[in-house]
Design an enzyme around this catalytic site. Structure first.
Site, PDB file in Angstrom:
ATOM      1  N   LEU A   1     -49.003  11.463  54.006  1.00  0.00           N
ATOM      2  CA  LEU A   1     -48.813  10.318  54.913  1.00  0.00           C
ATOM      3  C   LEU A   1     -48.439   9.061  54.110  1.00  0.00           C
ATOM      4  CD1 LEU A   1     -49.113   9.964  58.083  1.00  0.00           C
ATOM      5  CD2 LEU A   1     -51.236   8.782  57.565  1.00  0.00           C
TER       6      LEU A   1
ATOM      7  N   THR B   1     -38.346  18.085  55.127  1.00  0.00           N
ATOM      8  CA  THR B   1     -37.292  17.133  54.757  1.00  0.00           C
ATOM      9  C   THR B   1     -37.651  16.472  53.413  1.00  0.00           C
ATOM     10  OG1 THR B   1     -38.380  15.381  56.032  1.00  0.00           O
ATOM     11  CG2 THR B   1     -36.612  16.574  57.143  1.00  0.00           C
TER      12      THR B   1
ATOM     13  N   ARG C   1     -38.884  18.164  49.669  1.00  0.00           N
ATOM     14  CA  ARG C   1     -38.247  18.883  48.567  1.00  0.00           C
ATOM     15  C   ARG C   1     -38.439  20.376  48.791  1.00  0.00           C
ATOM     16  NH1 ARG C   1     -35.789  15.009  47.637  1.00  0.00           N
ATOM     17  NH2 ARG C   1     -35.632  13.804  45.708  1.00  0.00           N
TER      18      ARG C   1
ATOM     19  N   GLU D   1     -30.111  24.118  45.742  1.00  0.00           N
ATOM     20  CA  GLU D   1     -29.126  23.426  46.588  1.00  0.00           C
ATOM     21  C   GLU D   1     -27.790  23.363  45.872  1.00  0.00           C
ATOM     22  OE1 GLU D   1     -30.787  19.681  47.867  1.00  0.00           O
ATOM     23  OE2 GLU D   1     -32.493  20.663  48.807  1.00  0.00           O
TER      24      GLU D   1
ATOM     25  N   HIS E   1     -29.372  18.724  53.235  1.00  0.00           N
ATOM     26  CA  HIS E   1     -30.066  17.615  52.561  1.00  0.00           C
ATOM     27  C   HIS E   1     -29.473  16.260  52.978  1.00  0.00           C
ATOM     28  CE1 HIS E   1     -32.597  16.572  48.760  1.00  0.00           C
ATOM     29  NE2 HIS E   1     -32.661  15.607  49.658  1.00  0.00           N
TER      30      HIS E   1
HETATM   31  C1  GLV Z   1     -33.535  12.305  48.745  1.00  0.00           C
HETATM   32  O1  GLV Z   1     -33.985  13.389  48.859  1.00  0.00           O
HETATM   33  C2  GLV Z   1     -33.980  11.324  47.813  1.00  0.00           C
HETATM   34  O2  GLV Z   1     -34.871  11.581  46.991  1.00  0.00           O
HETATM   35  O3  GLV Z   1     -33.437  10.208  47.870  1.00  0.00           O
END
Ligand code: GLV
Length: 322
Positions: free
Chosen positions: A155, A232, A234, A263, A282
């Site tokens: 959080l 969203t 890693r 990726e 991503h």
């Molecule tokens: C995106 O994943 C970032 O770390 O900016």
């Protein structure tokens, strides 16, 4: 004139500003620079403006030379940079901090909704001419989001932004992680408890040794068979092989993934052929406004450092550097 190596073209006007004040070597290709290109192009540079796909370690710092003043990353994650080594050498490391929190939270909700309500499957059905019967009482029945429980792992700024949105959708919000900042936003639960109670589990932890493969076979088994996993953050926070097995076995209902262990996601990945997953390339922070602002921050950090100022402490990863 000071010199900067920029490892990708960036959206927005910020790079133009940088080019007015520094000698910029820009990697213009769509693919990231190879290791060889990186080693060659950092040589003699005063600053490196890099992306999360560029591994910046001791070898790169050696190749750049002792004049290297700053490594400015166009990202919120900085696990691709050897910060300890940079600090030892007195090189500033900067990142774009939480500028992308709201954009990433938006995309997280997009994945929750897409998974819950079969948005992608429905779109494919219409386009492929498989929608034959008009309105149907039982077509693509999904999971109701209103009243469902969302479990947030981590959080921080992004997790909190997701929690605020989820409240607006009438969801019950649990969280696991460090201490809560906003009272009343979410209820703390131990990880196993959160996994067992949530209809959607969304990952917003940062990537480090402790979070690597935090969600593995054992943790996936704790989730409800009707629940969705959203990531969203890693890819490596989830053991992808274990996730694939859990999805195949129906141990969980599905997943919404913007990040992967490797990726781009290889075309050979079983995830590509699964119907119960929504896959994105991503793009968590990829709103025009956010990416322009990220470019501005990354460039300003470089300009500050190269004009002898300390970069804004808000964006400085290693404040120990004098
Ligand atoms: C995106 O994943 C970032 O770390 O900016």
């Amino acid at each position: 004139m000071k010199s900067v190596y920029v490892t990708r073209s960036l959206p927005g006007p910020a790079l133009g500003e940088l080019a007015k004040r520094c000698k910029v070597t820009l990697h213009r290709k769509a693919l990231p620079p190879s290791r060889k290109e990186l080693l060659k192009n950092v040589k003699g540079k005063d600053a490196i403006l890099c992306m999360l796909s560029d591994r910046i370690d001791k070898e790169i710092m050696d190749a750049a030379g002792p004049q290297l003043k700053i490594i400015s990353s166009y990202s919120t994650g900085f696990e691709h940079i050897d910060v300890e080594e940079a600090t030892k050498r007195g090189i500033y490391v900067t990142y774009t901090a939480d500028i992308l929190a709201e954009a990433t939270a938006d995309l997280t909700l997009a994945l929750i909704l897409a998974c819950a309500r079969n948005v992608v499957q429905g779109d494919r059905m219409v386009r492929q001419g498989r929608w034959k019967a008009g309105w149907m009482p039982d077509l693509l029945l999904g999971q109701q989001v209103h009243g469902a429980t969302l479990g947030i792992i981590g959080l921080g700024r992004i997790g909190s932004a997701v929690a605020r949105r989820a409240k607006g959708f009438g969801m019950d919000v649990l969280y696991y992680g460090r201490r809560q900042k906003e009272q009343g936003l979410a209820t703390y639960a131990e990880l196993d408890d959160l996994l067992a109670r949530s209809d959607f589990v969304s990952i917003h932890a940062s990537m480090n040794g402790a979070s690597r493969h935090l969600i593995d076979r054992e943790k996936l088994r704790k989730m409800k068979p009707t629940a969705f996993l959203i990531n969203t953050a890693r890819g490596a926070i989830v053991n992808e092989r274990d996730l694939i097995v859990a999805l195949k076995k129906g141990q969980i209902a599905g997943a919404g993934l913007d990040v992967f262990e490797k990726e781009p996601l290889p075309k050979s990945s079983p995830l590509v052929r699964m119907k119960n997953v929504v896959l994105l390339p991503h793009i968590g922070s990829a709103s025009r406004q956010t990416r322009h602002r990220m470019a501005e921050v990354a460039v300003n950090c470089v300009l500050d450092a190269l004009s002898g100022k300390r970069p804004d402490p808000y964006f400085l990863v290693n404040p120990q550097v004098p």
